[in-house]
Design a protein around this motif. Structure first.
Motif, PDB file in Angstrom:
ATOM      1  N   UNK A 277       0.836  -1.200   0.000  1.00  0.00           N
ATOM      2  CA  UNK A 277       0.000   0.000   0.000  1.00  0.00           C
ATOM      3  C   UNK A 277       0.873   1.253   0.000  1.00  0.00           C
ATOM      4  N   UNK A 278       1.955   1.230   0.785  1.00  0.00           N
ATOM      5  CA  UNK A 278       2.880   2.370   0.807  1.00  0.00           C
ATOM      6  C   UNK A 278       3.636   2.488  -0.517  1.00  0.00           C
ATOM      7  N   UNK A 279       4.071   1.348  -1.074  1.00  0.00           N
ATOM      8  CA  UNK A 279       4.734   1.386  -2.379  1.00  0.00           C
ATOM      9  C   UNK A 279       3.841   2.074  -3.411  1.00  0.00           C
ATOM     10  N   UNK A 280       2.607   1.624  -3.473  1.00  0.00           N
ATOM     11  CA  UNK A 280       1.682   2.074  -4.517  1.00  0.00           C
ATOM     12  C   UNK A 280       1.327   3.542  -4.341  1.00  0.00           C
ATOM     13  N   UNK A 281       0.944   3.937  -3.135  1.00  0.00           N
ATOM     14  CA  UNK A 281       0.511   5.324  -2.931  1.00  0.00           C
ATOM     15  C   UNK A 281       1.663   6.302  -3.138  1.00  0.00           C
ATOM     16  N   UNK A 282       2.862   5.932  -2.717  1.00  0.00           N
ATOM     17  CA  UNK A 282       4.005   6.838  -2.880  1.00  0.00           C
ATOM     18  C   UNK A 282       4.365   6.988  -4.354  1.00  0.00           C
ATOM     19  N   UNK A 283       4.359   5.899  -5.091  1.00  0.00           N
ATOM     20  CA  UNK A 283       4.735   5.973  -6.496  1.00  0.00           C
ATOM     21  C   UNK A 283       3.684   6.715  -7.318  1.00  0.00           C
ATOM     22  N   UNK A 284       2.415   6.513  -6.997  1.00  0.00           N
ATOM     23  CA  UNK A 284       1.362   7.253  -7.695  1.00  0.00           C
ATOM     24  C   UNK A 284       1.484   8.748  -7.407  1.00  0.00           C
ATOM     25  N   UNK A 321      -7.873   3.348  -6.953  1.00  0.00           N
ATOM     26  CA  UNK A 321      -6.435   3.467  -6.734  1.00  0.00           C
ATOM     27  C   UNK A 321      -5.685   2.366  -7.483  1.00  0.00           C
ATOM     28  N   UNK A 322      -6.154   1.138  -7.366  1.00  0.00           N
ATOM     29  CA  UNK A 322      -5.444   0.004  -7.951  1.00  0.00           C
ATOM     30  C   UNK A 322      -5.610  -0.043  -9.471  1.00  0.00           C
ATOM     31  N   UNK A 323      -6.727   0.448  -9.989  1.00  0.00           N
ATOM     32  CA  UNK A 323      -6.884   0.499 -11.443  1.00  0.00           C
ATOM     33  C   UNK A 323      -5.921   1.512 -12.044  1.00  0.00           C
ATOM     34  N   UNK A 326      -2.519  -0.035 -11.987  1.00  0.00           N
ATOM     35  CA  UNK A 326      -2.263  -1.083 -12.980  1.00  0.00           C
ATOM     36  C   UNK A 326      -1.710  -0.479 -14.262  1.00  0.00           C
ATOM     37  N   UNK A 327      -2.206   0.705 -14.649  1.00  0.00           N
ATOM     38  CA  UNK A 327      -1.725   1.354 -15.863  1.00  0.00           C
ATOM     39  C   UNK A 327      -0.404   2.078 -15.627  1.00  0.00           C
ATOM     40  N   UNK A 328      -0.277   2.726 -14.480  1.00  0.00           N
ATOM     41  CA  UNK A 328       0.968   3.447 -14.183  1.00  0.00           C
ATOM     42  C   UNK A 328       2.136   2.473 -14.026  1.00  0.00           C
ATOM     43  N   UNK A 329       1.902   1.363 -13.329  1.00  0.00           N
ATOM     44  CA  UNK A 329       2.973   0.386 -13.139  1.00  0.00           C
ATOM     45  C   UNK A 329       3.328  -0.298 -14.456  1.00  0.00           C
ATOM     46  N   UNK A 349      -1.771  -8.462  -8.562  1.00  0.00           N
ATOM     47  CA  UNK A 349      -2.674  -8.263  -7.429  1.00  0.00           C
ATOM     48  C   UNK A 349      -3.982  -8.996  -7.716  1.00  0.00           C
ATOM     49  N   UNK A 350      -4.121 -10.238  -7.208  1.00  0.00           N
ATOM     50  CA  UNK A 350      -5.354 -11.001  -7.433  1.00  0.00           C
ATOM     51  C   UNK A 350      -6.500 -10.447  -6.593  1.00  0.00           C
TER      52      UNK A 350
END
Length: 374
Positions: A277-284, A321-323, A326-329, A349-350
């Motif tokens: 969650x921290x990885x994703x929010x920080x990178x976004x 957030x996760x959608x 998925x495109x940003x990553x 992320x299943x």
């Protein structure tokens, strides 16, 4: 109010893309001077922005702010009040004051490795503050168990330093700052990702599970749901370790877990999800502040919509957030492979993990709302 102060007040929302207060050029998070105009700068924690310093510091709202005492030894660029409020933390910024144990000054090899480790710690604490999570120092007597960091070297201690969390104390092995050592461990353990910042994010997940989910004000609401999602944390941890390192992860682990390590015990599953969650929010956030937008009509593959990272995901479901992620990553993964490197985010992320991340999202946001209200 000076023009410099007004500039900072107007840009408080930009929490990771810093600008030099003198010339407006980009300033890295760790910068102590502007590479464009050579102005001396420092990070002001309350506003989360950079200020220009004179020989005597800088006056901010009638209070003098100076360099953290660890500016020379640890390369810290955070500012602290000239007259500190807390005896234990006086002179040190919040992240550096959380270091409970560190190598002796005479251990120059370990002290060298402490510098990048302390930088990762400051990045962690900055993000926790930005998310509105409680960062309670261990040296304060009031409130829940405080955070402390023992940053030690297994080379210096002549015994194994085990990375982990216990009672608010997070232990980190400084040897992990060595790329060759950390990479050899990553390969030997079959991990797709291993960084010092990742260690901090994972271990602090254990801390927040304890103070927010298991014992916090929302425990009555959260604990049963947490056990239903991640499993019963009361299960024997020693037995789980033995089983994991003897037999490994279940064959179908990727259907329900973010990583093989997450399968070991419910505590590890939560900590892994918290770290992601921290990885994703920080990178976004970083992508948004760089002005990154995916325009669907300009890519060479089918994209359902423009992807414009939101200023804030507090009030939207975690699926949004996760959608976006998925495109940003996907973009960042392609950039890495274009340079001959491994994908930046080598994880899938299943659906069960989406549900787990939703739980983390709700706990984090609820904690932030509670702190703002209090």
């Amino acid at each position: 109010m000076s023009d410099q102060k007004q500039l900072h007040r107007d840009t408080i929302g930009l929490v990771r893309a810093f600008a030099c207060p003198a010339c407006g050029s980009f300033a890295p998070f760790e910068a102590t001077a502007c590479s464009a105009c050579a102005a001396t700068i420092g990070l002001h924690p309350p506003s989360m922005t950079m200020f220009e310093l004179g020989n005597d510091g800088v006056d901010i709202d009638g209070r003098c702010w100076i360099r953290c005492t660890q500016s020379v030894t640890l390369g810290c660029n955070w500012l602290v009040p000239e007259e500190g409020d807390d005896a234990r933390g006086r002179g040190r910024c919040l992240p550096d004051s959380l270091i409970r144990r560190e190598p002796d000054a005479s251990d120059t090899v370990a002290r060298e490795k402490l510098v990048p480790t302390a930088q990762a710690l400051r990045r962690l604490i900055y993000q926790l503050l930005d998310l509105g999570l409680p960062v309670q120092p261990f040296w304060r007597a009031d409130g829940p168990p405080g955070l402390a960091f023992d940053l030690l070297s297994s080379y210096s201690e002549r015994e194994r330093v085990t990375i982990g969390h216990a009672g608010g104390v997070i232990t980190i092995d400084l040897v992990e700052s060595l790329d060759a050592y950390r990479e050899s461990l990553r390969v030997r353990l079959g991990e797709p990702y291993r960084t010092m910042l990742g260690h901090f994010r994972h271990e602090v997940g254990h801390y927040f599970q304890h103070i927010l989910v298991e014992t916090g004000s929302g425990a009555d609401e959260y604990l049963a749901e947490c056990r239903a999602l991640f499993g019963d944390e009361q299960a024997s941890y020693a037995a789980a370790i033995d089983r994991h390192y003897r037999f490994g992860a279940p064959a179908n682990w990727a259907e329900s877990f973010i990583s093989e390590y997450a399968t070991m015990h419910p505590w590890e599953d939560f900590a892994e999800c918290f770290a992601h969650y921290l990885h994703i929010t920080d990178t976004i956030d970083t992508a948004r502040e760089a002005g990154m937008v995916l325009q669907a009509d300009r890519v060479r593959f089918a994209a359902p919509r423009d992807v414009v990272p939101l200023e804030c995901y507090d009030d939207v479901p975690v699926e949004r957030l996760l959608d976006d992620w998925s495109w940003i990553s996907l973009f960042f993964n392609r950039v890495n492979t274009a340079m001959g490197k491994s994908p930046l985010y080598p994880f899938t992320i299943p659906p069960p993990v989406v549900t787990k991340l939703d739980f983390v999202h709700r706990v984090v946001r609820a904690s932030a709302r509670e702190r703002r209200a209090g």
